[in-house]
Design an enzyme around this catalytic site. Sequence first.
Site, PDB file in Angstrom:
ATOM      1  N   HIS A 117      22.949  14.215 -36.431  1.00 47.86           N
ATOM      2  CA  HIS A 117      21.631  13.938 -37.006  1.00 47.86           C
ATOM      3  C   HIS A 117      20.949  12.700 -36.431  1.00 47.86           C
ATOM      4  CE1 HIS A 117      19.134  14.631 -40.941  1.00 47.86           C
ATOM      5  NE2 HIS A 117      18.615  15.216 -39.870  1.00 47.86           N
ATOM      6  N   CYS A 126      19.186  10.693 -44.837  1.00 47.41           N
ATOM      7  CA  CYS A 126      20.327  10.906 -43.944  1.00 47.41           C
ATOM      8  C   CYS A 126      20.203  10.250 -42.567  1.00 47.41           C
ATOM      9  CB  CYS A 126      20.556  12.402 -43.761  1.00 47.41           C
ATOM     10  SG  CYS A 126      20.860  13.332 -45.271  1.00 47.41           S
TER      11      CYS A 126
END
Length: 470
Positions: A137, A72
């Site tokens: 993130h 990710c």
Amino acid sequence: MMNKLKIVFLLCFVQQLVIAQEKPNIVLLFSDDAGYADFGFHGSKIMKTPNLDKLAKQAVRFTQGYVSDPTCGPSRAGLITGRYQQRFGFEENNVPGFMSAVSAADGREMGLPVEEVTIADYMKKMGYTTSFYGKWHLGGDDRFHPVKRGFDEFYGFRGGARSYFPYSNIPAQKMDLMERGFGNFVEPEQYLTDALAMEAIDFIERNAKAKKPFFTILSFNAVHTPMDATKEDLDQFPELKGKRKIVAAMTLALDRACGKVLDKLKELGIDKNTLVVFTNDNGGPTDKNAGVNFPLSGTKSSHLEGGIRVPFLIKWPNNTGANTTYDYPISTLDLLPTFFAIGGGDVRTIKGTDGVDLLPYITGENTERPHEVLFWRKDTRGVIRRGDWKLIRYPDRPAELYNIPNDISETHNLVSKHPKMVKEMFKELFAWELTLERPRWMLKKAFEKVDIDRMDKFRDQSKYIDGESK
């Protein structure tokens, strides 16, 4: 004289306003951990994705769309900068890594370096209003915050995963909380996937009314764990069970949310002047959320096709073909220069980009490959894709060589048949690695074994077509 000056000023203002209005809007719909096979437009008979299937019929579908990393955080770092994230040391998995990192850059110190120019920075220079909704993130510290990285608006969470339902008890890590703007923590009042769509729709409506060109990233955390779904969505899949049932319900919600955004663009009459992209951050993790990547091999965190090849659609009415496919390899690294060029920018002014403007290739103006070579790396694992050939270097076994168009499932290792090619590709991979920065943080070596074991266990994705191991 003053009246003439006022008239000239007014004409210039109106001219600039007209030019601004003519700039196409850009919407990036970005899913998380979705399986390559888990969409109707990729052949799924189980998942219900009518809105994305409709989008695929109106769009160019890239059959070899890649991300720059099979996990990710690094994947996002590549997309948002248009550069291989290894060039600035964002290599070793996700951030923040309180328990897994073993370097000086730990916890909140881990993030997208502030000196890196982001996709939002570039779009703002072109006169766009920018926004980001959902999973960030790219660093938990305040200096890494989206509103400090070029985005005018933000509603999302700084970390990598959280509940899809509002928290009743505040978690210890504020990075898991939903945040509006900077420091205003506000939990959603509905299922998160739907809430994110409504936030994006509000942004779209406001800017359409003001006739301002806008750029938004709708960064869903769906279908990443935790496995949360509403009862109404679960009830749509009575024949399924376990994680497969839940991920089907989560995918249905993802499709519904995308559909609401697409319908709003049409309702406002701006769909024909809006470029829409749908793609995903990495391959589906079969062990975690029952995602299926067939006919690709492997899962998230591996460098097999199932880890790095993702669904990829681009729709721009009257500019790109509808219901067509593009078969040469492209990358999410290409989105920044593509968006910048579409907004009127000169791609030659982008410093250090590893991506290309895709539009000339989509339209057929340029019939060559967008990329003769693509690279991937994590720790001692490395990959080079040159033309149709892909070499994978491992830490615990001999290298593997595949001709991808003829062997999409990577079942026929041709290393022994092409020793000269293997040597040349090894050298080219190493030459690229010499241009990179050392990782800013490192993971414990045990995590590398976890990734390798996962790759071996879930390599054959044909076992999971129906959601359960045969």
